[in-house]
Design a protein around this motif. Structure first.
Motif, short mmCIF file in Angstrom:
data_model
loop_
_atom_site.label_atom_id
_atom_site.label_comp_id
_atom_site.label_asym_id
_atom_site.label_seq_id
_atom_site.Cartn_x
_atom_site.Cartn_y
_atom_site.Cartn_z
N GLN A 81 -3.27 -13.37 -4.04
CA GLN A 81 -2.18 -13.06 -3.01
C GLN A 81 -0.64 -12.96 -4.02
OE1 GLN A 81 -2.56 -16.22 -0.21
NE2 GLN A 81 -3.55 -15.04 1.39
N ARG A 84 -0.82 -9.82 -6.16
CA ARG A 84 -0.49 -8.80 -5.11
C ARG A 84 0.97 -8.74 -5.15
NH1 ARG A 84 -4.20 -6.05 -2.09
NH2 ARG A 84 -6.39 -6.69 -2.08
N SER A 92 -2.87 -0.75 -6.33
CA SER A 92 -3.71 -1.35 -5.31
C SER A 92 -4.72 -2.29 -5.99
CB SER A 92 -4.51 -0.34 -4.51
OG SER A 92 -5.05 0.51 -5.18
N PHE A 93 -5.30 -2.99 -5.13
CA PHE A 93 -6.38 -4.21 -5.67
C PHE A 93 -7.32 -3.94 -4.56
CE2 PHE A 93 -2.15 -5.80 -7.06
CZ PHE A 93 -2.56 -6.42 -8.09
N GLU A 95 -11.09 -6.28 -3.77
CA GLU A 95 -11.57 -7.53 -3.79
C GLU A 95 -13.05 -7.63 -3.54
OE1 GLU A 95 -9.72 -10.53 -1.25
OE2 GLU A 95 -7.73 -9.65 -1.67
N GLY A 227 -8.48 -3.33 -9.81
CA GLY A 227 -7.06 -2.79 -9.74
C GLY A 227 -7.07 -1.20 -9.83
#
Length: 821
Positions: A81, A84, A92-93, A95, A227
């Protein structure tokens, strides 16, 4: 047209020396075929583009803590978090958390390796479905329906590409609860990373991911991070921004980042990360094949040089009749091209099955090798090597001149070796020995390492212990009922004929290595930390009574668990011998107390109250095949928590004969219970050692082939030398020299060439190893033993190879030798 004429002449000339032509073609086929196959392998694994869209902007973000763990450390939700919110160079990420599920509702109940991903994951990594759809933003959040995507290999191998699986509902179970999920798609063929998964699910399928402990625990790290570079951003810029943001995180939360752990962050292109595990071994393999090519070319060069000496009269006559150096060189080039093209053609043909074998070998290091196909690269690599070899061979011989007085071939009918030719012959032979020595030393180092690993004592009765995965099924059961299920399973299995002992554990040695990371921090009675020191770390294991007896491990002091342990108000543990010695030096550890101090214990169901030590057991290193000291705490499974679920059965009979009756017993108790991966500990350890064994075999074969070619080359040089010196040897015998002196002289000549090759190989190998060490951190120099052993083997083999031409020299007939001119 003149070169076509040269080719026709070359064909007729080679037809008169079929033996030589066949030998040259086969030798070149060996060198070119090995290189073409290995280059195709390297290209396919290391250089082939990924199927991921926009892969040159797709990065993998790494967190590491080398002070406590040699590998990578996943991220926690709060860390992700923070990143980001502060990183602008990444648009963008995505997970990804690796989770083990039990899957019910689609054929046989089974354990599956799964990934739990957020809704942006597939968009970030740029993958597409071949059937249905993938997980997206609508599948995020605690109120979303559970959905599953099957990986392509799992779908094609397990479900035979059945499209009807789309829309079916399955139940996914873990140690934290069960969830239902619908199969919504099949992923396109792609590289599974960071784990070789069978299915990928959304976050809601894992109750633990929705818990407050997962959402709020900064030290609760179990998520990999991907990423996508923002437009105009570079990898270096993203790396710099990540490090700045990470430094601020550490500054804001110093209690969560141990100074001794040295937490770091880095980023690299995903393709580089995926291929990193195979890069070193494949490049070393490519270097080995290059050495084989050098040896093959050197050997062929000697053959061509010897043939040119024998036909010196022919070449001298052509020179005397007006043929220029260019015409003569073109003749030699035409012959070389014919030989090399034939060798390359045969080599490329043989490279196809060789590539298939090497692909299976390389799949141990990279799953990319499983999908490898033959492409045009093999053809142009073979063609390029053929041209290189042809040019080399055409310019190896020394051309005669048109001056008859300077050309022995016109004035004498015998074979004469000039000083220049003799030096060239020996240089090529020494080159072969040097390259062979480097390969042999490398293979010897691998063999020594493998033998030492295999000879290491594990402390376990590996031959008589059968390990079976029986994962904990918590659906509709309380923790006590889960424990009771295993107790009843153990009772029934122990009633089978031939079973000595059965016990429960949470990890299978070596196969489940690294399941609990670097361990958890703990302390004990009277332990005082030095200034700046942190609490030590220990591995946590939940076991049943009889676990140590089942694995053949002695309890050194105290007692084993019993059925009452874990149920009383006095919690107890058993500890490993190393923990007892380090925590309580020169003291009796029994009845002392230890307790967990790791901050992550706030987020996992492991009690942190002091536990009394009731036993000390010999160390069990279940992470490393070469065991070392281990700091381990064993908890009674009545207290829990019960993760994983493995049964260990000690028997005096054939362990595999128990698989069917044990499966029947467990399935009679629960039809939905997976029972999988039954194997003896001996076979599990052998499976873990397979990459080391394959390395040794592959490089051993390369070294053996290289050694054989090199020894043939040495023997050939000496045989040719003896042939050319027939008159000299005859005169020496006529003057009273003993045959044994001639024999000794030729053998010594071979030994000197071998010694020179060993020295050249040692120097070259040292330089190459130093150079490679600057690029590959895991590259290491071989120890003295394999180097010396390789040198002795080469010298001894060279002496043996010299014996045949030496014996021929000793048997020369004096009268015939004197008449040879």
């Amino acid at each position: 047209m003149s070169f076509l004429h040269d080719l026709r002449v070359a064909l007729r000339s080679l037809a008169r020396t079929k033996g030589l032509a066949v030998t040259v073609v086969l030798t070149l086929a060996l060198g070119i075929g090995a290189n073409a196959a290995i280059f195709s392998l390297v290209r396919g694994v290391l250089l082939r583009p990924l199927v991921n869209r926009d892969e040159d902007r797709l990065i993998y973000i790494q967190q590491s803590a080398p002070g406590i763990s040699p590998g990578e450390v996943p991220f926690s939700v709060p860390e992700i978090q923070d990143l980001r919110a502060s990183i602008k160079t990444l648009s963008s990420f995505g997970e990804f958390s690796t989770v083990g599920f039990t899957m019910i509702g689609l054929g046989e109940p089974r354990e599956v390796r799964a990934g739990v991903v957020d809704g942006s994951y597939f968009d970030v990594v740029g993958l597409h479905p071949v059937l249905g759809r993938l997980i997206g933003p609508p599948d995020d959040g605690p109120k979303a329906a559970g959905v599953v995507v099957l990986t392509y290999r799992f779908w094609t191998t397990t479900y035979k590409s059945d499209p009807s699986v789309i829309g079916k509902t399955v139940r996914l179970g873990s140690g934290f609860g069960d969830r239902s999920a619908t199969i919504i798609g099949v992923l396109e063929p792609s590289i599974p990373y960071p784990a070789d998964t069978e299915l990928i699910a959304n976050i809601v399928t894992s109750p633990h991911h929705l818990s407050a402990t997962m959402q709020n625990g900064r030290v609760h790290r179990m998520t990999e991070l991907f990423g996508h570079l923002a437009p105009g951003a570079t990898l270096d810029q993203a790396r710099a921004e990540l490090r700045t943001a990470y430094g601020a995180m550490i500054k804001d939360h110093p209690e969560d980042y141990s100074p001794q752990a040295h937490f770091q962050i880095d980023a690299k292109l995903l393709r580089e990360q995926i291929t990193s595990g195979a890069r070193t071994v494949l490049l070393v393999l490519l270097a080995a094949s290059g050495l084989v090519f050098i040896i093959a070319c050197s050997n062929v060069a000697n053959l061509i040089l010897a043939r040119t000496v024998r036909r010196e009269g022919e070449l001298a006559i052509r020179a005397a009749l007006g043929a220029g150096a260019g015409a003569l060189r073109r003749t030699l080039l035409a012959e070389s091209l014919i030989l090399c093209v034939a060798g390359a053609t045969l080599g490329v043909i043989s490279a196809r099955p060789l590539l298939a074998v090497l692909s299976r070998y390389a799949s141990r290091f990279s799953v990319r090798a499983l999908d490898l196909t033959v492409d045009s690269s093999m053809l142009w690599v073979g063609a390029l090597l053929a041209v290189i070899a042809a040019v080399l061979l055409a310019y190896v011989p020394h051309l005669p001149t048109a001056n008859a007085s300077q050309t022995p071939g016109l004035t004498s009918g015998g074979v004469r070796i000039t000083g220049s030719t003799s030096r060239r012959l020996r240089v090529f032979a020494i080159t072969q020995i040097a390259a062979s020595f480097m390969l042999l030393a490398g293979a010897s180092m691998l063999l020594k390492t493998l033998l030492s690993i295999q000879a290491a004592q594990t402390g376990l009765d590996t031959r008589h212990v059968l390990a079976i995965n029986v994962p904990a099924m918590s659906h509709g059961k309380t923790p006590e009922q889960v424990v009771d299920f295993y107790k009843e399973s153990i009772r029934r299995i122990e009633a089978l004929p031939g079973v000595n002992k059965t016990a429960f554990g949470i990890v299978v040695p070596w196969r489940d290595a690294g399941s609990f990371g670097p361990g958890f921090q703990f302390s004990g009675d009277g332990h005082v930390r030095a200034p700046g020191e942190e609490d030590p770390r220990a591995q946590f294991r939940t076991i049943s009574p009889g676990f140590f007896a089942a694995l053949g491990v002695p309890i050194i002091a105290g007692r084993d668990f019993n059925q009452l342990d874990g149920q009383s108000k006095d919690p107890v543990v058993i500890v490993s011998q190393t923990l007892a010695q380090r925590m309580f030096p020169n003291q009796d550890p029994l009845n002392r107390h230890i307790y967990w101090t790791d901050p992550v214990m706030k987020f996992v169901p492991i009690s942190t109250v002091p536990h009394r030590i009731i036993g000390v057991t010999a160390d069990i290193d279940d992470d490393h095949v070469v065991p070392g000291p281990t700091i381990t705490v064993y908890n009674p499974f009545e207290e829990g928590p019960v993760f994983g679920g493995r049964l260990f059965i000690h028997t005096g009979a054939n362990p595999y004969s128990l698989v069917t009756p044990v499966t029947r017993i467990i399935r009679d108790m629960s039809a939905e219970q997976p029972v999988e991966r039954a194997a003896t500990l001996e076979d599990i350890r052998a499976e873990v050692l397979t990459p080391d064994r394959l390395n040794t075999v592959v490089f051993g074969v390369f070294a053996a082939v290289a050694l054989a070619i090199a020894l043939v080359g040495v023997a050939g040089v000496l045989a040719f030398s003896v042939s050319a010196r027939t008159r000299e040897f005859g005169i020496r015998l006529a003057l009273g020299s003993q045959p044994r002196h001639l024999l000794t002289g030729v053998v010594v000549e071979g030994a000197v060439m071998a010694a020179a090759g060993v020295v050249a190989g040692a120097v070259s190998g040292y330089a190459l190893a130093r150079l490679a060490g600057s690029y590959f951190q895991d590259m290491r120099m071989p120890s003295a033993a394999p180097v010396v052993a390789s040198a002795l083997v080469l010298l001894a083999a060279a002496v043996v190879a010299s014996a045949l031409p030496a014996a021929r020299a000793a048997r020369i007939n004096v009268i015939e030798a004197l008449r040879s001119e």
